[in-house]
Structures are given as C-alpha cells and as structure tokens.
Motif scaffolding. Structure first.
Motif, PDB file in Angstrom:
ATOM      1  N   VAL A  38      -9.280  -0.746 -21.321  1.00  0.00           N
ATOM      2  CA  VAL A  38      -8.765  -0.832 -19.988  1.00  0.00           C
ATOM      3  C   VAL A  38      -8.935   0.283 -18.548  1.00  0.00           C
ATOM      4  N   VAL A  39     -10.089   0.236 -17.692  1.00  0.00           N
ATOM      5  CA  VAL A  39      -9.473   1.824 -16.969  1.00  0.00           C
ATOM      6  C   VAL A  39      -9.297   0.721 -15.653  1.00  0.00           C
ATOM      7  N   ASP A  40      -8.318   1.035 -14.864  1.00  0.00           N
ATOM      8  CA  ASP A  40      -8.186   0.643 -13.365  1.00  0.00           C
ATOM      9  C   ASP A  40      -8.676  -0.796 -13.056  1.00  0.00           C
ATOM     10  N   HIS A  66      -2.700   4.406  -6.464  1.00  0.00           N
ATOM     11  CA  HIS A  66      -2.932   3.507  -4.851  1.00  0.00           C
ATOM     12  C   HIS A  66      -3.220   1.669  -5.939  1.00  0.00           C
ATOM     13  N   ASN A  67      -2.461   0.881  -4.590  1.00  0.00           N
ATOM     14  CA  ASN A  67      -2.882  -0.221  -5.348  1.00  0.00           C
ATOM     15  C   ASN A  67      -3.789  -1.303  -5.945  1.00  0.00           C
ATOM     16  N   ASP A  68      -4.831  -0.875  -5.222  1.00  0.00           N
ATOM     17  CA  ASP A  68      -6.010  -1.138  -5.499  1.00  0.00           C
ATOM     18  C   ASP A  68      -6.791  -0.701  -6.817  1.00  0.00           C
ATOM     19  N   HIS A  69      -5.712  -0.105  -7.811  1.00  0.00           N
ATOM     20  CA  HIS A  69      -6.083   0.036  -8.805  1.00  0.00           C
ATOM     21  C   HIS A  69      -5.551   0.220 -10.062  1.00  0.00           C
ATOM     22  N   VAL A  70      -4.253  -0.338  -8.794  1.00  0.00           N
ATOM     23  CA  VAL A  70      -3.003  -0.874 -10.417  1.00  0.00           C
ATOM     24  C   VAL A  70      -1.675  -2.283 -10.290  1.00  0.00           C
ATOM     25  N   ASN A  71      -3.298  -3.014  -8.989  1.00  0.00           N
ATOM     26  CA  ASN A  71      -2.274  -4.169  -8.956  1.00  0.00           C
ATOM     27  C   ASN A  71      -2.693  -5.174  -9.883  1.00  0.00           C
ATOM     28  N   GLY A  72      -3.160  -5.228 -11.018  1.00  0.00           N
ATOM     29  CA  GLY A  72      -3.804  -6.332 -11.576  1.00  0.00           C
ATOM     30  C   GLY A  72      -3.227  -6.120 -13.278  1.00  0.00           C
ATOM     31  N   ALA A  73      -2.169  -4.780 -13.308  1.00  0.00           N
ATOM     32  CA  ALA A  73      -2.261  -3.599 -14.471  1.00  0.00           C
ATOM     33  C   ALA A  73      -1.197  -4.674 -15.159  1.00  0.00           C
ATOM     34  N   VAL A  74       0.607  -5.204 -14.571  1.00  0.00           N
ATOM     35  CA  VAL A  74       1.407  -5.625 -15.369  1.00  0.00           C
ATOM     36  C   VAL A  74       0.597  -6.464 -15.033  1.00  0.00           C
TER      37      VAL A  74
END
Length: 209
Positions: A38-40, A66-74
């Motif tokens: 899964v990417v970004d 940037h937050n709009d690419h990582v904010n769902g990652a965790v």
C-alpha cells in the motif's frame, strides 16, 4: 495472478507552514489477489483497508512525509500488521503528523521491495521534500511518483523542506530516463506517461515551478 496496480481516492486536509488545503489523494495498491504493498495511505485508513480486502500487506510505503500522504499509515499498519517504510530524510515532516510514532523501516535509493513476484524499485527523488522517493515497477511499465511528478509538471516546491532546482534534477536524472511508455501514477490527479511529460522540461525550468 499477475501483479497489478489498484487505486483508491481519499479526501482530507494537507497542512504545512500554518496553511491548510483541501486535497484529494491517490492511494495505490500494488500486488495480486494474495498480497499487496500500500502506497501513501491518506486520510481514510478504513477505506484503504476495504480496498486491501483481507490480502496480506507486505508493507505500507510512504513516498514522502507530508501529512496528506502519511496520516493514515499508522492506523492502517496496525490493522493489517504491516511495517511502515519512509525515507528517514523526511522524519521531521513525519513527526508533524505522528509525534508519538516512528516508521518501522527505512527507504533508500536502489532498495528493492518485492510483492506478488514483482520488483518495486525505490528511486530517491528529493525536491518536493528532502526524502521524497518514487517507486518504479519495470514489469508493469509504471512508476508511482508521489508528489514529485504530475501531469503537467513537478510537484510544488514553494514551502518548507523543498527546493525547485533539486526536484528538476531528480525528474531529469531519475524519471525522464525511464522508458517513455512508463505510466506515471501520481499522488494527486490524473495519470500520465514519461513520454508525455519529458518534452515540457524546458518549459518547467523557464517558468520556475
């Protein structure tokens, strides 16, 4: 089943330098019916998890911090039991979105990730951020460019942690050298190809963005 690229669009807010912007983000899944990368994963981890549809997630890869690419990652990684990977040069940006969490692993130039029998090659492409990377998938004639290259030009470089001459060098040396038929899967907006974008490089340089 052969590897393929799938697509989810999520919507939310990009925040940097005290400004907020409403954005639609492209989330990319690379894999087959059994496993994916899964990417970004942005804004809506539940929507991304629905797209995963029970498949094994080999890794959650962030093209930049940037937050709009990582904010769902965790949240996504916790649900699917996968490591989050990020170029450490973007750790400061990552911490703005996740002050209490750290990525599980690093991305570096030349690194090869494997999913569904397919190689995903990490290309270091700083400029939009210092740690920006692109993901080249030769078997699929595709490159996932995050916010480094879009249909119509480079990603933005007018904010903190960015530099226009650097992104131009990254695009010229790392992306426009790929085969012209390579499909460009961008972080926002429409897809394009390397061949469609390459002739406009002098125009981008002249306009300065």
């Amino acid at each position: 089943m052969a590897a393929r690229i799938e697509h989810v669009v999520t919507s939310g807010v990009f925040s940097l330098d005290g400004q907020d912007f409403d954005v639609d983000n492209n989330v990319w899944l690379v894999g087959d019916d059994a496993e994916v990368i899964v990417v970004d994963p942005s804004h809506d981890p539940a929507a991304v998890q629905r797209a995963v549809a029970g498949r094994e997630v080999v890794a959650v890869v962030c093209t930049h911090g940037h937050n709009d690419h990582v904010n769902g990652a965790v949240a996504l990684a916790a649900e699917v039991g996968a490591p989050v990977l990020l170029n450490p040069a973007d750790q400061e940006l990552w911490a703005q979105a996740h002050p209490d969490a750290t990525p599980d692993g690093e991305l570096s130039d030349g690194q090869v990730l494997r999913v569904a029998g397919t190689e995903v090659r990490v290309l270091s492409t700083p400029g939009h951020t210092w740690g920006s990377v692109c993901l080249y998938i030769p078997d699929l004639a595709a490159v996932l460019t995050g916010d480094t290259l879009f249909a119509g030009g480079p990603g933005a470089t007018g904010r903190s942690f960015s530099d226009f001459p650097t992104i131009i060098e990254s695009i010229r040396e790392r992306l426009l050298t790929l085969p012209p038929e390579t499909e460009v899967h961008t972080g926002h907006g429409d897809r394009t190809t390397i061949g469609a974008e390459a002739p406009a490089l002098p125009e981008w340089i002249a306009r300065g963005h």
